[in-house]
Write a protein that holds these residues in place. Sequence first.
Motif, PDB file in Angstrom:
ATOM      1  N   LEU A 143      -2.621 -18.166 -17.619  1.00  6.86           N
ATOM      2  CA  LEU A 143      -1.339 -18.817 -17.905  1.00  6.86           C
ATOM      3  C   LEU A 143      -1.013 -18.752 -19.390  1.00  6.86           C
ATOM      4  O   LEU A 143       0.150 -18.849 -19.791  1.00  6.86           O
ATOM      5  N   ASN A 144      -2.047 -18.586 -20.229  1.00  6.75           N
ATOM      6  CA  ASN A 144      -1.865 -18.517 -21.677  1.00  6.75           C
ATOM      7  C   ASN A 144      -1.978 -17.090 -22.207  1.00  6.75           C
ATOM      8  O   ASN A 144      -2.097 -16.895 -23.422  1.00  6.75           O
ATOM      9  N   ALA A 145      -1.955 -16.107 -21.328  1.00  3.92           N
ATOM     10  CA  ALA A 145      -2.155 -14.720 -21.744  1.00  3.92           C
ATOM     11  C   ALA A 145      -0.943 -14.197 -22.515  1.00  3.92           C
ATOM     12  O   ALA A 145       0.206 -14.493 -22.173  1.00  3.92           O
ATOM     13  N   VAL A 146      -1.215 -13.425 -23.550  1.00  4.90           N
ATOM     14  CA  VAL A 146      -0.155 -12.834 -24.374  1.00  4.90           C
ATOM     15  C   VAL A 146      -0.430 -11.330 -24.500  1.00  4.90           C
ATOM     16  O   VAL A 146      -1.555 -10.921 -24.774  1.00  4.90           O
ATOM     17  N   PRO A 147       0.577 -10.487 -24.275  1.00  3.39           N
ATOM     18  CA  PRO A 147       0.342  -9.043 -24.375  1.00  3.39           C
ATOM     19  C   PRO A 147       0.332  -8.557 -25.816  1.00  3.39           C
ATOM     20  O   PRO A 147       1.003  -9.138 -26.682  1.00  3.39           O
ATOM     21  N   ARG A 148      -0.425  -7.514 -26.085  1.00  4.48           N
ATOM     22  CA  ARG A 148      -0.330  -6.835 -27.368  1.00  4.48           C
ATOM     23  C   ARG A 148       0.988  -6.058 -27.403  1.00  4.48           C
ATOM     24  O   ARG A 148       1.541  -5.723 -26.346  1.00  4.48           O
ATOM     25  N   PRO A 149       1.504  -5.735 -28.583  1.00  5.96           N
ATOM     26  CA  PRO A 149       2.842  -5.112 -28.662  1.00  5.96           C
ATOM     27  C   PRO A 149       2.855  -3.615 -28.366  1.00  5.96           C
ATOM     28  O   PRO A 149       3.413  -2.836 -29.125  1.00  5.96           O
ATOM     29  N   SER A 150       2.239  -3.231 -27.249  1.00  2.00           N
ATOM     30  CA  SER A 150       2.223  -1.808 -26.890  1.00  2.00           C
ATOM     31  C   SER A 150       3.545  -1.373 -26.266  1.00  2.00           C
ATOM     32  O   SER A 150       3.948  -0.216 -26.407  1.00  2.00           O
ATOM     33  N   ALA A 151       4.229  -2.293 -25.574  1.00  2.00           N
ATOM     34  CA  ALA A 151       5.505  -1.927 -24.942  1.00  2.00           C
ATOM     35  C   ALA A 151       6.586  -1.582 -25.969  1.00  2.00           C
ATOM     36  O   ALA A 151       7.206  -0.517 -25.874  1.00  2.00           O
ATOM     37  N   PRO A 152       6.829  -2.424 -26.985  1.00  4.46           N
ATOM     38  CA  PRO A 152       7.886  -2.072 -27.952  1.00  4.46           C
ATOM     39  C   PRO A 152       7.515  -0.918 -28.878  1.00  4.46           C
ATOM     40  O   PRO A 152       8.401  -0.231 -29.390  1.00  4.46           O
ATOM     41  N   THR A 153       6.209  -0.679 -29.101  1.00  8.15           N
ATOM     42  CA  THR A 153       5.809   0.362 -30.058  1.00  8.15           C
ATOM     43  C   THR A 153       5.445   1.688 -29.389  1.00  8.15           C
ATOM     44  O   THR A 153       5.249   2.690 -30.078  1.00  8.15           O
ATOM     45  N   LYS A 154       5.293   1.666 -28.066  1.00  7.24           N
ATOM     46  CA  LYS A 154       5.066   2.881 -27.262  1.00  7.24           C
ATOM     47  C   LYS A 154       3.949   3.755 -27.833  1.00  7.24           C
ATOM     48  O   LYS A 154       2.835   3.282 -28.003  1.00  7.24           O
ATOM     49  N   VAL A 155       4.254   5.024 -28.149  1.00  5.12           N
ATOM     50  CA  VAL A 155       3.208   5.965 -28.561  1.00  5.12           C
ATOM     51  C   VAL A 155       2.643   5.644 -29.941  1.00  5.12           C
ATOM     52  O   VAL A 155       1.613   6.182 -30.338  1.00  5.12           O
ATOM     53  N   LYS A 156       3.309   4.760 -30.681  1.00  6.05           N
ATOM     54  CA  LYS A 156       2.832   4.411 -32.025  1.00  6.05           C
ATOM     55  C   LYS A 156       1.927   3.171 -32.007  1.00  6.05           C
ATOM     56  O   LYS A 156       1.514   2.702 -33.070  1.00  6.05           O
ATOM     57  N   TYR A 157       1.634   2.646 -30.809  1.00  4.02           N
ATOM     58  CA  TYR A 157       0.882   1.393 -30.778  1.00  4.02           C
ATOM     59  C   TYR A 157      -0.443   1.487 -31.533  1.00  4.02           C
ATOM     60  O   TYR A 157      -0.806   0.571 -32.275  1.00  4.02           O
ATOM     61  N   ASN A 158      -1.190   2.561 -31.337  1.00  2.17           N
ATOM     62  CA  ASN A 158      -2.501   2.625 -31.974  1.00  2.17           C
ATOM     63  C   ASN A 158      -2.419   2.602 -33.494  1.00  2.17           C
ATOM     64  O   ASN A 158      -3.263   2.005 -34.161  1.00  2.17           O
ATOM     65  N   GLU A 159      -1.388   3.242 -34.047  1.00  2.15           N
ATOM     66  CA  GLU A 159      -1.191   3.183 -35.501  1.00  2.15           C
ATOM     67  C   GLU A 159      -0.832   1.758 -35.928  1.00  2.15           C
ATOM     68  O   GLU A 159      -1.319   1.270 -36.948  1.00  2.15           O
ATOM     69  N   VAL A 160       0.021   1.107 -35.148  1.00  2.00           N
ATOM     70  CA  VAL A 160       0.390  -0.282 -35.442  1.00  2.00           C
ATOM     71  C   VAL A 160      -0.852  -1.167 -35.427  1.00  2.00           C
ATOM     72  O   VAL A 160      -1.093  -1.961 -36.351  1.00  2.00           O
ATOM     73  N   SER A 161      -1.645  -1.046 -34.376  1.00  2.00           N
ATOM     74  CA  SER A 161      -2.832  -1.871 -34.235  1.00  2.00           C
ATOM     75  C   SER A 161      -3.826  -1.601 -35.363  1.00  2.00           C
ATOM     76  O   SER A 161      -4.417  -2.527 -35.925  1.00  2.00           O
TER      77      SER A 161
END
Length: 422
Positions: A368-386
């Motif tokens: 109920l308290n789970a929060v997603p990492r921002p992979s959806a808005p950053t798409k293929v750039k997620y790993n660089e963002v992270s």
Amino acid sequence: MKFRQALLALAAGAMLAATPVQAAQLSIVSGDTGNGLQVLREILDQFEKKTGNKVNIVPMPSSTTDQFGQYKLWLAAGNSDVDVYQTDVIWAPQLSNQLVDLTEATKDVVAAHFPSIIESQTVNGKLIALPIFTDAPALYYRKDLLDKYGAQVPKTWDEMAKTAKMIMDKEREAGNKDMWGFVFQGNAYEGLTCDALEWIKSNGGGQIIEPDGTISVNNPQAAKALEMAKSWIGTISPPGVLAYQEEESRGVWQTGNAVFMRNWPYAYSLGNGEDSPIKGKFDVAPLPAGSGEGARSAATLGGWNLAVSKYSKNPDVAIELVKWIASPEMQKYRVLKTSNIPTIQALYDDPEIAKAQPIIPRWKEVFLNAVPRPSAPTKVKYNEVSSQFWTAVHKTLSGEGSAADNLADLEVSLTKLQGAGW
């Protein structure tokens, strides 16, 4: 003549019928923690016995960062040696072009899974991977030590730090010089992104990058959260925590040398193993909330899935294998062995699971308290963002600059990355 031809045709057909179908040789690549690879091998043994096909495990480091880097190399090279990949929940948008669309092949089974998890693995209308277990971390605590010193399960990070310090000091005074208050994943890798997202979100500091693409990480609440975590290093957390991943944290915890631990569900069954020094001495609770406006408990949504490589020489058999491992029967087998959280909704009401792994029904509160990492808005750039995020966090924890300065620099870097298009 016609009779002779007919006899020859019959003989040829009989020979073909007598020729056994050659078994497929598959490879599945998987990185895992605890006894995950051992249990996967047991599941594969059952598949081999049922189908006659053979499956080899290509083991990977437990670091998801290292796994993802290797996956990208193999897929970019069109490697046909790997048929099935075990994938993190955040990887679907980044790898989708090189994985088989499973939509048609799995239409008979997807309804059994949580819809949100299926949605997380769907890219442009194509199901990229089938879930095998989901994940969200919790606060592990030594209930025997809390009872011993009359302490309550902490509801906030401040309470956790105070309780951890009090019990750690008293245990050290009593002779346990190796006792620490709190262990977590502090190494510079994807695990630190998960931990730090929880600190920031729970303190009302947002989700690094919001679902609409807004870069939100450079704010006072986020800086306060990171300074809070920095204050733990060397006080309630060992200096070496800056190099810990999941297993290093569990190692300290399971030897009985930590009061609290942040970790994923897999550590529960291992901590209660027959040879575990802390068997029966601990329990779990939702991660603590922060302080101030917008404070709440936050647990990073994780989970693992199976995808079929477009370069597989046996895609149909590979899909059959994926469906086998993701099936209700094999998810139940896995949860009884590992305490991994199933993605099949019906298993949460299974009495055998509830008896053997009482943690499973209770983990719903964590979700109920789970929060997603921002992979959806950053798409293929997620790993660089992270990578940029965990680097800024690790610098802060290590004493290289203040949280405010590091987050301001991070915002500049993320803005440039966003400008290049994600």
